[in-house]
Design a protein around this motif. Structure first.
Motif, PDB file in Angstrom:
ATOM      1  N   PRO A  98      11.511  43.332  44.036  1.00  8.74           N
ATOM      2  CA  PRO A  98      12.937  43.865  45.284  1.00  8.74           C
ATOM      3  C   PRO A  98      13.802  42.018  46.240  1.00  8.74           C
ATOM      4  CG  PRO A  98      10.859  44.096  46.467  1.00  8.74           C
ATOM      5  CD  PRO A  98      10.789  43.420  44.618  1.00  8.74           C
ATOM      6  N   SER A  99      14.710  42.490  45.819  1.00  8.78           N
ATOM      7  CA  SER A  99      15.718  41.171  46.380  1.00  8.78           C
ATOM      8  C   SER A  99      15.491  41.253  47.971  1.00  8.78           C
ATOM      9  CB  SER A  99      17.260  41.271  46.242  1.00  8.78           C
ATOM     10  OG  SER A  99      17.690  42.730  46.877  1.00  8.78           O
ATOM     11  N   ASP A 100      15.434  40.335  48.632  1.00 14.49           N
ATOM     12  CA  ASP A 100      15.762  40.369  50.085  1.00 14.49           C
ATOM     13  C   ASP A 100      16.329  41.267  50.861  1.00 14.49           C
ATOM     14  OD1 ASP A 100      14.709  37.557  50.425  1.00 14.49           O
ATOM     15  OD2 ASP A 100      15.530  36.801  50.326  1.00 14.49           O
ATOM     16  N   GLU A 101      17.892  41.203  50.548  1.00 16.02           N
ATOM     17  CA  GLU A 101      18.772  42.695  50.520  1.00 16.02           C
ATOM     18  C   GLU A 101      17.528  44.317  50.023  1.00 16.02           C
ATOM     19  OE1 GLU A 101      20.905  38.859  49.769  1.00 16.02           O
ATOM     20  OE2 GLU A 101      19.497  39.909  48.396  1.00 16.02           O
ATOM     21  N   VAL A 102      17.330  44.137  49.506  1.00 18.05           N
ATOM     22  CA  VAL A 102      16.551  45.396  49.140  1.00 18.05           C
ATOM     23  C   VAL A 102      15.668  45.877  49.865  1.00 18.05           C
ATOM     24  CG1 VAL A 102      14.830  47.094  47.486  1.00 18.05           C
ATOM     25  CG2 VAL A 102      17.290  45.877  46.121  1.00 18.05           C
ATOM     26  N   ILE A 103      14.956  44.953  50.283  1.00 15.03           N
ATOM     27  CA  ILE A 103      13.890  45.151  51.510  1.00 15.03           C
ATOM     28  C   ILE A 103      14.110  45.166  52.898  1.00 15.03           C
ATOM     29  CG2 ILE A 103      11.800  43.603  52.636  1.00 15.03           C
ATOM     30  CD1 ILE A 103      10.843  41.881  49.912  1.00 15.03           C
ATOM     31  N   ALA A 104      15.250  44.307  53.287  1.00 13.62           N
ATOM     32  CA  ALA A 104      16.130  44.029  54.438  1.00 13.62           C
ATOM     33  C   ALA A 104      16.849  46.114  54.491  1.00 13.62           C
ATOM     34  CB  ALA A 104      17.051  44.039  54.466  1.00 13.62           C
TER      35      ALA A 104
END
Length: 191
Positions: free
Chosen positions: A175-181
């Motif tokens: 997962p990307s940083d954006e998905v994690i956030a």
């Protein structure tokens, strides 16, 4: 019996060191085979070759294929975790980012597949799975315990762990940083 001479190893400590070194070498080799090749590639002959030991040594100490898988999983060790700052959202994102990095660095996706496949029917693998999951989720559980309890707590832990595990196992991508956030925000908004 004479007391040991400082700075000099006893015969037992020399043997213990040799046994520990062999165990570590075979564990690393079995883990390498498991993560770089597959479950099917874990054979006594192949792991012995990768570790630089004889098949006889492996059969003597790890007589079954399950023993080789067990020592491979033991070689994973502890997962890296970050020191919490006290800011819940930031800490959750940092912990999931560390988990994502560990999946990539340690090839945990391949290990998780073995744990899922064999942990249901093989007690030793189940115990290793439980230990790895408990250690892996410990920081998330600690952080989320401050804002949730009961079923909401369990769901929040599962959802946040799942943002990395599901993407990796189901879609073969991290997962990307954006998905994690976004996952952290959704969970925090829900609890």
């Amino acid at each position: 019996m004479a007391p040991p001479v400082p700075g000099r190893r006893s015969a037992d400590s020399t043997e213990d060191a040799r046994v520990a070194r062999t165990r570590a070498d075979v564990g690393r080799a079995a883990l390498q085979v498991l993560t770089e090749e597959s479950w099917d590639a874990i054979t006594h002959a192949h792991v012995a070759d990768v570790a630089g030991y004889s098949k006889t040594t492996l059969y003597t100490h790890w007589p079954s294929r399950l023993d080789l898988v067990t020592i491979a999983l033991d070689a994973v060790g502890e997962m890296p975790h970050l020191e919490p700052t006290g800011e819940l959202r930031t800490d959750l994102i940092a912990e999931l980012t560390a988990f994502r990095r560990a999946v990539s660095d340690y090839k945990l996706d391949r290990i998780l597949i073995v744990l899922a496949q064999w942990g249901v029917t093989v007690d030793e693998i189940r115990r290793i799975r439980e230990r790895l999951v408990t250690e892996g989720e410990r920081p998330l559980r600690s952080m989320l315990a401050t804002v949730a309890q009961g079923p909401s707590f369990d769901a929040a832990v599962s959802m946040l762990s799942g943002v990395v595990v599901c993407a990796t196992l189901m879609w073969d991508e991290l997962p990307s940083d954006e998905v994690i956030a976004a996952a952290v925000d959704i969970v925090l908004d829900g609890v």
